[in-house]
Design an enzyme around this catalytic site. Structure first.
Site, PDB file in Angstrom:
ATOM      1  N   HIS A   5      -3.758  11.703   0.987  1.00 33.33           N
ATOM      2  CA  HIS A   5      -2.519  11.114   0.468  1.00 33.33           C
ATOM      3  C   HIS A   5      -2.723  10.750  -1.005  1.00 33.33           C
ATOM      4  O   HIS A   5      -2.422  11.553  -1.878  1.00 33.33           O
ATOM      5  CB  HIS A   5      -2.007   9.912   1.288  1.00 33.33           C
ATOM      6  CG  HIS A   5      -3.048   8.971   1.821  1.00 33.33           C
ATOM      7  ND1 HIS A   5      -4.003   8.373   1.037  1.00 33.33           N
ATOM      8  CD2 HIS A   5      -3.256   8.518   3.082  1.00 33.33           C
ATOM      9  CE1 HIS A   5      -4.750   7.585   1.785  1.00 33.33           C
ATOM     10  NE2 HIS A   5      -4.338   7.665   3.037  1.00 33.33           N
ATOM     11  N   GLY A  37       1.011  -1.308   4.326  1.00 33.89           N
ATOM     12  CA  GLY A  37       1.529   0.010   3.951  1.00 33.89           C
ATOM     13  C   GLY A  37       2.252   0.701   5.078  1.00 33.89           C
ATOM     14  O   GLY A  37       3.480   0.853   5.045  1.00 33.89           O
ATOM     15  N   HIS A  38       1.498   1.096   6.091  1.00 35.92           N
ATOM     16  CA  HIS A  38       2.078   2.004   7.093  1.00 35.92           C
ATOM     17  C   HIS A  38       3.368   1.450   7.711  1.00 35.92           C
ATOM     18  O   HIS A  38       4.421   2.088   7.643  1.00 35.92           O
ATOM     19  CB  HIS A  38       1.056   2.293   8.192  1.00 35.92           C
ATOM     20  CG  HIS A  38       1.462   3.444   9.064  1.00 35.92           C
ATOM     21  ND1 HIS A  38       1.149   4.759   8.772  1.00 35.92           N
ATOM     22  CD2 HIS A  38       2.192   3.464  10.193  1.00 35.92           C
ATOM     23  CE1 HIS A  38       1.683   5.527   9.691  1.00 35.92           C
ATOM     24  NE2 HIS A  38       2.305   4.783  10.585  1.00 35.92           N
ATOM     25  N   ARG A  91       5.171  18.570   0.498  1.00 38.91           N
ATOM     26  CA  ARG A  91       5.848  19.739  -0.070  1.00 38.91           C
ATOM     27  C   ARG A  91       5.146  20.304  -1.295  1.00 38.91           C
ATOM     28  O   ARG A  91       5.655  21.232  -1.941  1.00 38.91           O
ATOM     29  CB  ARG A  91       7.292  19.348  -0.457  1.00 38.91           C
ATOM     30  CG  ARG A  91       8.290  19.472   0.661  1.00 38.91           C
ATOM     31  CD  ARG A  91       8.560  20.937   0.987  1.00 38.91           C
ATOM     32  NE  ARG A  91       9.363  21.047   2.182  1.00 38.91           N
ATOM     33  CZ  ARG A  91      10.707  21.042   2.153  1.00 38.91           C
ATOM     34  NH1 ARG A  91      11.349  20.887   1.013  1.00 38.91           N
ATOM     35  NH2 ARG A  91      11.383  21.166   3.283  1.00 38.91           N
ATOM     36  N   ARG A 127      -8.881   8.518  -0.480  1.00 40.14           N
ATOM     37  CA  ARG A 127      -9.916   8.947   0.459  1.00 40.14           C
ATOM     38  C   ARG A 127     -10.564  10.235  -0.072  1.00 40.14           C
ATOM     39  O   ARG A 127      -9.919  10.964  -0.845  1.00 40.14           O
ATOM     40  CB  ARG A 127      -9.323   9.164   1.858  1.00 40.14           C
ATOM     41  CG  ARG A 127      -8.838   7.843   2.486  1.00 40.14           C
ATOM     42  CD  ARG A 127      -8.298   8.031   3.888  1.00 40.14           C
ATOM     43  NE  ARG A 127      -7.861   6.758   4.471  1.00 40.14           N
ATOM     44  CZ  ARG A 127      -8.656   5.912   5.109  1.00 40.14           C
ATOM     45  NH1 ARG A 127      -9.956   6.202   5.259  1.00 40.14           N
ATOM     46  NH2 ARG A 127      -8.190   4.765   5.604  1.00 40.14           N
ATOM     47  N   THR A 154      -7.981   6.700   9.984  1.00 32.43           N
ATOM     48  CA  THR A 154      -7.613   5.528   9.186  1.00 32.43           C
ATOM     49  C   THR A 154      -8.771   4.543   9.285  1.00 32.43           C
ATOM     50  O   THR A 154      -9.751   4.793   9.992  1.00 32.43           O
ATOM     51  CB  THR A 154      -6.294   4.882   9.666  1.00 32.43           C
ATOM     52  OG1 THR A 154      -5.921   3.857   8.731  1.00 32.43           O
ATOM     53  CG2 THR A 154      -6.435   4.259  11.043  1.00 32.43           C
ATOM     54  N   ASN A 198       0.863  -1.181   0.000  1.00 31.21           N
ATOM     55  CA  ASN A 198       0.000   0.000   0.000  1.00 31.21           C
ATOM     56  C   ASN A 198       0.900   1.232   0.000  1.00 31.21           C
ATOM     57  O   ASN A 198       1.696   1.416   0.931  1.00 31.21           O
ATOM     58  CB  ASN A 198      -0.900  -0.028   1.240  1.00 31.21           C
ATOM     59  CG  ASN A 198      -1.847   1.157   1.309  1.00 31.21           C
ATOM     60  OD1 ASN A 198      -1.428   2.299   1.134  1.00 31.21           O
ATOM     61  ND2 ASN A 198      -3.120   0.899   1.549  1.00 31.21           N
ATOM     62  N   HIS A 215      -4.157  -4.260   7.567  1.00 29.23           N
ATOM     63  CA  HIS A 215      -4.197  -3.146   8.516  1.00 29.23           C
ATOM     64  C   HIS A 215      -3.328  -3.435   9.745  1.00 29.23           C
ATOM     65  O   HIS A 215      -3.589  -4.342  10.520  1.00 29.23           O
ATOM     66  CB  HIS A 215      -5.601  -2.736   8.948  1.00 29.23           C
ATOM     67  CG  HIS A 215      -5.623  -1.306   9.409  1.00 29.23           C
ATOM     68  ND1 HIS A 215      -5.932  -0.239   8.594  1.00 29.23           N
ATOM     69  CD2 HIS A 215      -5.277  -0.772  10.597  1.00 29.23           C
ATOM     70  CE1 HIS A 215      -5.804   0.891   9.275  1.00 29.23           C
ATOM     71  NE2 HIS A 215      -5.415   0.597  10.496  1.00 29.23           N
ATOM     72  N   ASP A 216      -2.251  -2.655   9.859  1.00 27.70           N
ATOM     73  CA  ASP A 216      -1.314  -2.768  10.982  1.00 27.70           C
ATOM     74  C   ASP A 216      -0.548  -4.092  11.004  1.00 27.70           C
ATOM     75  O   ASP A 216       0.029  -4.459  12.047  1.00 27.70           O
ATOM     76  CB  ASP A 216      -2.010  -2.552  12.322  1.00 27.70           C
ATOM     77  CG  ASP A 216      -2.279  -1.062  12.565  1.00 27.70           C
ATOM     78  OD1 ASP A 216      -3.086  -0.758  13.461  1.00 27.70           O
ATOM     79  OD2 ASP A 216      -1.683  -0.233  11.841  1.00 27.70           O
ATOM     80  N   GLU A 265      -8.707   0.499  -2.854  1.00 28.68           N
ATOM     81  CA  GLU A 265      -9.537   0.372  -1.657  1.00 28.68           C
ATOM     82  C   GLU A 265     -10.268   1.681  -1.406  1.00 28.68           C
ATOM     83  O   GLU A 265      -9.725   2.755  -1.699  1.00 28.68           O
ATOM     84  CB  GLU A 265      -8.664   0.111  -0.431  1.00 28.68           C
ATOM     85  CG  GLU A 265      -7.891  -1.175  -0.479  1.00 28.68           C
ATOM     86  CD  GLU A 265      -7.258  -1.487   0.854  1.00 28.68           C
ATOM     87  OE1 GLU A 265      -6.953  -0.564   1.611  1.00 28.68           O
ATOM     88  OE2 GLU A 265      -7.088  -2.684   1.134  1.00 28.68           O
ATOM     89  N   HIS A 308      -5.476   3.747  -1.596  1.00 28.95           N
ATOM     90  CA  HIS A 308      -6.739   4.012  -0.893  1.00 28.95           C
ATOM     91  C   HIS A 308      -7.076   5.489  -1.046  1.00 28.95           C
ATOM     92  O   HIS A 308      -6.782   6.287  -0.165  1.00 28.95           O
ATOM     93  CB  HIS A 308      -6.575   3.649   0.587  1.00 28.95           C
ATOM     94  CG  HIS A 308      -7.858   3.651   1.340  1.00 28.95           C
ATOM     95  ND1 HIS A 308      -8.109   2.798   2.404  1.00 28.95           N
ATOM     96  CD2 HIS A 308      -8.978   4.407   1.215  1.00 28.95           C
ATOM     97  CE1 HIS A 308      -9.319   3.039   2.885  1.00 28.95           C
ATOM     98  NE2 HIS A 308      -9.862   4.005   2.184  1.00 28.95           N
TER      99      HIS A 308
HETATM  100  C1  LIG Z   1      -8.362  -0.522   4.490  1.00 26.68           C
HETATM  101  C2  LIG Z   1      -7.080  -0.423   5.172  1.00 26.68           C
HETATM  102  O1  LIG Z   1      -6.868  -0.953   6.228  1.00 26.68           O
HETATM  103  C3  LIG Z   1      -6.004   0.439   4.596  1.00 26.68           C
HETATM  104  O2  LIG Z   1      -6.334   0.969   3.368  1.00 26.68           O
HETATM  105  C4  LIG Z   1      -5.738   1.548   5.552  1.00 26.68           C
HETATM  106  O3  LIG Z   1      -6.955   2.154   5.817  1.00 26.68           O
HETATM  107  C5  LIG Z   1      -4.751   2.514   5.045  1.00 26.68           C
HETATM  108  O4  LIG Z   1      -5.336   3.790   5.068  1.00 26.68           O
HETATM  109  P1  LIG Z   1      -4.407   5.004   5.568  1.00 26.68           P
HETATM  110  O5  LIG Z   1      -3.078   4.848   4.840  1.00 26.68           O
HETATM  111  O6  LIG Z   1      -5.182   6.234   5.181  1.00 26.68           O
HETATM  112  O7  LIG Z   1      -4.245   4.821   7.051  1.00 26.68           O
HETATM  113  N1  LIG Z   2      -5.843  -3.029   3.477  1.00 24.31           N
HETATM  114  C1  LIG Z   2      -4.759  -2.703   4.367  1.00 24.31           C
HETATM  115  C2  LIG Z   2      -3.791  -1.808   3.678  1.00 24.31           C
HETATM  116  O1  LIG Z   2      -3.884  -1.596   2.487  1.00 24.31           O
HETATM  117  C3  LIG Z   2      -2.667  -1.224   4.431  1.00 24.31           C
HETATM  118  O2  LIG Z   2      -2.982  -1.037   5.792  1.00 24.31           O
HETATM  119  P1  LIG Z   2      -1.732  -0.537   6.690  1.00 24.31           P
HETATM  120  O3  LIG Z   2      -0.642  -1.555   6.540  1.00 24.31           O
HETATM  121  O4  LIG Z   2      -1.306   0.813   6.151  1.00 24.31           O
HETATM  122  O5  LIG Z   2      -2.282  -0.479   8.090  1.00 24.31           O
END
Ligand SMILES: CC(=O)[C@@H](O)[C@H](O)COP(=O)(O)O
Ligand SMILES: NCC(=O)COP(=O)(O)O
Length: 239
Positions: free
Chosen positions: A50, A213-214, A18, A45, A100, A7, A190-191, A70, A43
């Site tokens: 982002h 992603g995060h 920036r 939004r 999120t 992600n 997610h996480d 997503e 994703h």
């Molecule tokens: C659905 C999901 O879990 C991810 O798409 C997550 O919501 C990431 O979104 P953010 O990067 O905006 O936190």
């Molecule tokens: N669907 C989860 C995603 O795309 C990434 O979630 P995260 O790793 O940023 O919490």
């Protein structure tokens, strides 16, 4: 084998900070694929904090692995997905102001709405995944509306992993077994992180894809993007 979809939301967060085009999102997506990502997830939004809608258009036809879009299926999102026709669309019930994603769909209460969306996207040849909590009733509800896959919302697993990982994963094993029983494809996200991913992948049956992603982008600040993607891939292929 469980596929890793990276992600890239947080790459767009840095870019937007920036107002320019550094890092270049398309280049990073292509590099992620070169480094071993088996999919790219975005994703967009409603506030475009982002990923911008234009990013999704720019990535179309460029991403060569699986493109997963997503989001909350408002009219603008539906129109974008139908225009782009990605490999997969993941329906997420986020409120516009959510910091999120924080919950899965109530697939029973929103059955009619979800059924219509699934029909629309499947007519366009797009695989549909519905974001759900690890609750067998919600998995059954997802099956009832005709989705191809579900994505288990794994924040509760991650939040309790260090406290008691056996207890943390238990509802996800049950939900995964229910998905298998119903013939639903299974994604998760997610996480998820280098701390908790290997255990999750080891004990969740039929896990087709994780989208991360995060934590991955945070890890890349220390280990480098190529090395980090390889580290996450190794967590998934322990057999
Ligand atoms: C659905 C999901 O879990 C991810 O798409 C997550 O919501 C990431 O979104 P953010 O990067 O905006 O936190
Ligand atoms: N669907 C989860 C995603 O795309 C990434 O979630 P995260 O790793 O940023 O919490």
């Amino acid at each position: 084998m469980t596929r890793l979809s990276v992600n890239i939301n947080k790459i767009a967060t840095i870019r937007n900070a920036r107002g320019g085009n550094n890092p270049n999102l398309v280049n990073v997506a292509l590099d992620c694929e070169r480094f071993g990502a088996q999919g790219i997830t975005v994703h967009p939004r409603p506030d475009e904090r982002h990923i911008r809608y234009q990013d999704v258009l720019d990535l179309t036809g460029v991403v060569t692995t699986e493109f997963n879009i997503e989001g909350n299926p408002n009219e603008r999102f539906i129109e974008l997905v139908r225009q782009v026709r990605p490999a997969q669309v993941t329906l997420v019930p986020d409120a516009p102001d959510a910091i999120t994603s924080n919950a899965g769909w109530d697939t029973i209460r929103h059955a009619d709405h979800l059924r219509q969306l699934v029909e629309t996207f499947k007519q366009d040849g797009i695989r549909v995944s519905i974001f759900v909590d690890a609750d067998e009733r919600m998995v059954e509800g997802a099956k009832a509306v005709g989705t191809d896959r579900i994505e288990l919302y794994t924040e509760p697993y991650a939040a309790h992993y260090f406290e008691n990982r056996e207890a943390a994963i238990a509802p996800f094993v049950r939900a995964a077994q229910k998905a298998q029983e119903l013939g639903l494809g299974l994604n998760a996200g997610h996480d998820l992180s280098l701390d908790n991913l290997q255990y999750f992948a080891q004990y969740i049956p039929g896990l087709l894809e994780v989208s991360i992603g995060h934590a991955l982008i945070c890890d890349a600040l220390y280990f480098g993007l190529e090395n980090t993607i390889q580290m996450y891939r190794r967590c998934l292929n322990q057999d």
